[in-house]
Design an enzyme around this catalytic site. Structure first.
Site, PDB file in Angstrom:
ATOM      1  N   HIS A  87       0.818  -1.221   0.000  1.00 24.34           N
ATOM      2  CA  HIS A  87       0.000   0.000   0.000  1.00 24.34           C
ATOM      3  C   HIS A  87       0.852   1.270   0.000  1.00 24.34           C
ATOM      4  O   HIS A  87       0.402   2.315   0.473  1.00 24.34           O
ATOM      5  CB  HIS A  87      -0.955  -0.014   1.204  1.00 24.34           C
ATOM      6  CG  HIS A  87      -0.259  -0.003   2.534  1.00 24.34           C
ATOM      7  ND1 HIS A  87      -0.739  -0.655   3.640  1.00 24.34           N
ATOM      8  CD2 HIS A  87       0.895   0.597   2.950  1.00 24.34           C
ATOM      9  CE1 HIS A  87       0.088  -0.467   4.665  1.00 24.34           C
ATOM     10  NE2 HIS A  87       1.083   0.306   4.259  1.00 24.34           N
ATOM     11  N   HIS A 115      -1.878   4.730   9.617  1.00 22.22           N
ATOM     12  CA  HIS A 115      -0.498   5.123   9.955  1.00 22.22           C
ATOM     13  C   HIS A 115      -0.513   6.422  10.753  1.00 22.22           C
ATOM     14  O   HIS A 115       0.211   7.366  10.436  1.00 22.22           O
ATOM     15  CB  HIS A 115       0.329   5.304   8.685  1.00 22.22           C
ATOM     16  CG  HIS A 115       0.418   4.089   7.802  1.00 22.22           C
ATOM     17  ND1 HIS A 115      -0.621   3.640   7.024  1.00 22.22           N
ATOM     18  CD2 HIS A 115       1.442   3.237   7.573  1.00 22.22           C
ATOM     19  CE1 HIS A 115      -0.242   2.567   6.353  1.00 22.22           C
ATOM     20  NE2 HIS A 115       1.013   2.305   6.663  1.00 22.22           N
ATOM     21  N   HIS A 168       9.957  -4.184   4.184  1.00 23.54           N
ATOM     22  CA  HIS A 168      10.431  -2.795   4.149  1.00 23.54           C
ATOM     23  C   HIS A 168      10.712  -2.294   5.552  1.00 23.54           C
ATOM     24  O   HIS A 168      10.122  -2.773   6.516  1.00 23.54           O
ATOM     25  CB  HIS A 168       9.488  -1.856   3.397  1.00 23.54           C
ATOM     26  CG  HIS A 168       8.089  -1.644   3.927  1.00 23.54           C
ATOM     27  ND1 HIS A 168       7.185  -2.663   4.137  1.00 23.54           N
ATOM     28  CD2 HIS A 168       7.423  -0.511   4.261  1.00 23.54           C
ATOM     29  CE1 HIS A 168       6.021  -2.156   4.561  1.00 23.54           C
ATOM     30  NE2 HIS A 168       6.142  -0.841   4.657  1.00 23.54           N
ATOM     31  N   GLU A 170       3.702  -5.489   8.645  1.00 22.75           N
ATOM     32  CA  GLU A 170       2.383  -5.321   8.006  1.00 22.75           C
ATOM     33  C   GLU A 170       1.886  -6.626   7.376  1.00 22.75           C
ATOM     34  O   GLU A 170       0.676  -6.811   7.186  1.00 22.75           O
ATOM     35  CB  GLU A 170       2.447  -4.240   6.920  1.00 22.75           C
ATOM     36  CG  GLU A 170       2.592  -2.827   7.479  1.00 22.75           C
ATOM     37  CD  GLU A 170       2.793  -1.774   6.389  1.00 22.75           C
ATOM     38  OE1 GLU A 170       2.686  -0.592   6.719  1.00 22.75           O
ATOM     39  OE2 GLU A 170       3.069  -2.111   5.217  1.00 22.75           O
TER      40      GLU A 170
HETATM   41  C1  DHB Z   1       6.244   3.401   2.458  1.00 27.47           C
HETATM   42  C2  DHB Z   1       5.676   2.147   2.682  1.00 27.47           C
HETATM   43  C3  DHB Z   1       4.600   2.010   3.566  1.00 27.47           C
HETATM   44  O1  DHB Z   1       4.014   0.819   3.863  1.00 27.47           O
HETATM   45  C4  DHB Z   1       4.075   3.121   4.187  1.00 27.47           C
HETATM   46  O2  DHB Z   1       3.014   2.965   4.990  1.00 27.47           O
HETATM   47  C5  DHB Z   1       4.645   4.377   3.982  1.00 27.47           C
HETATM   48  C6  DHB Z   1       5.724   4.507   3.103  1.00 27.47           C
HETATM   49  C7  DHB Z   1       7.382   3.595   1.510  1.00 27.47           C
HETATM   50  O3  DHB Z   1       8.009   2.616   1.067  1.00 27.47           O
HETATM   51  O4  DHB Z   1       7.659   4.746   1.178  1.00 27.47           O
HETATM   52 FE    FE Z   2       2.469   1.059   5.529  1.00 29.46          FE
END
Ligand code: DHB
Ligand code: FE
Length: 282
Positions: free
Chosen positions: A12, A59, A194, A241
């Site tokens: 997302h 978030h 990530h 997540e």
């Molecule tokens: C990014 C990824 C995310 O899941 C998020 O909530 C905010 C930013 C990113 O990779 O920039």
């Molecule tokens: Fe996220």
């Protein structure tokens, strides 16, 4: 009788939405990602649900950090698009399904999941970006109603992967007794690997992601056994997540059919993936 027709898991990343909003999907950076979505988008356009249950996390945009429910469900008939600092995204307001929300709440609470209720909720990129991935050109309105189901993934202690899988199972049982003749899709959102901050910022783990992308179909119990620490070690601090994918998986049949998958590194800081499953097995 209601029927779960398909489930989709997808990252997302907010800049995926921004790329769409600003006409950048054909830029060299973004084109491979969006090309990867195309077969799934075509199949989903031919298999429209009446309502989507979107498992996502806020978030700290629509919900501030004073109150952090482990699991929550929206009960509203409309969900405004959150302003995340640049004004709300230019996408339609999200239309809810209060009857289905009410049914889920009653059944989940009776089944041992004490859901928090959101009678008002602004939805952030965690929900609107997956909707855009599902339907890139919604025009005036999204093509289905939406029930937002929120999972805390941003503040320790997050619910376990096992508990998320069990919640999905309970959602499946609740839907089996929902009488209206509606077609339901389930979205599991977030991931894959990530990490946005700290010493490992920029961390991705394609090997772990490949395992997870396969096992979400064939061996969800293996994924449900992962500890919070193991998920963060393997997928990065925001990669946790991925527990939300297990909610989707739990709500689907034991045998499901993979329609399409795509994996692309990086989209912003994230290893981005999409996998789409027909709820009817092979
Ligand atoms: C990014 C990824 C995310 O899941 C998020 O909530 C905010 C930013 C990113 O990779 O920039
Ligand atoms: Fe996220």
């Amino acid at each position: 009788m209601s029927e779960v027709i398909w489930g989709m898991v997808t990252s997302h990343v907010p800049s995926i939405g921004a790329a769409m909003d600003h006409g950048k999907t054909q830029d060299p950076y973004w084109k491979p990602l969006f090309d990867g979505y195309q077969p799934a988008r075509e199949w989903m356009a031919e298999h429209r649900p009446d309502v989507a249950i979107v498992i996502y996390n806020d978030h700290a945009n629509g919900v501030d950090l004073d109150v952090v429910p482990a699991f929550a469900i929206g009960t509203a008939d409309r969900y405004p698009v959150a302003d995340e600092g640049w004004g709300p995204r230019p996408v339609p307001e999200v239309v809810g399904d209060p009857d289905l929300s009410q049914h889920l709440i009653e059944h989940l609470i009776d089944d041992g999941f004490d859901m928090t209720l959101f009678q008002e909720l602004d939805v952030d990129h965690g929900l609107t970006v997956p909707l855009s991935i599902y339907c890139p050109d919604p025009g005036e309105a999204w093509p289905c109603r939406v029930v937002p189901l929120l999972v805390n993934v941003i503040q320790y202690p997050q619910p376990t992967a096992a508990r998320c899988y069990a919640l999905g199972r309970a959602i499946g049982r609740a839907l089996a007794s929902y009488q209206p003749d509606v077609k339901v899709a389930i979205f599991g959102t977030g991931g894959m690997s990530h990490q946005l901050a700290g010493a490992r910022a920029g961390f991705v783990n394609p090997k772990f992601d490949a395992m997870f992308l396969e096992a979400i179909q064939t061996d969800p119990e293996r994924l449900a056994a992962l500890s919070r620490e193991e998920l963060i070690r393997q997928a990065g601090s925001e990669g946790i997540e991925l527990i939300m994918w297990l909610v989707m998986r739990g709500a689907m049949n034991d045998e499901i059919r993979r329609i399409h998958e795509t994996y692309h590194v990086p989209a912003s800081n994230t290893a981005a993936a999409l996998a789409l499953f027909d709820n009817r097995g092979d």
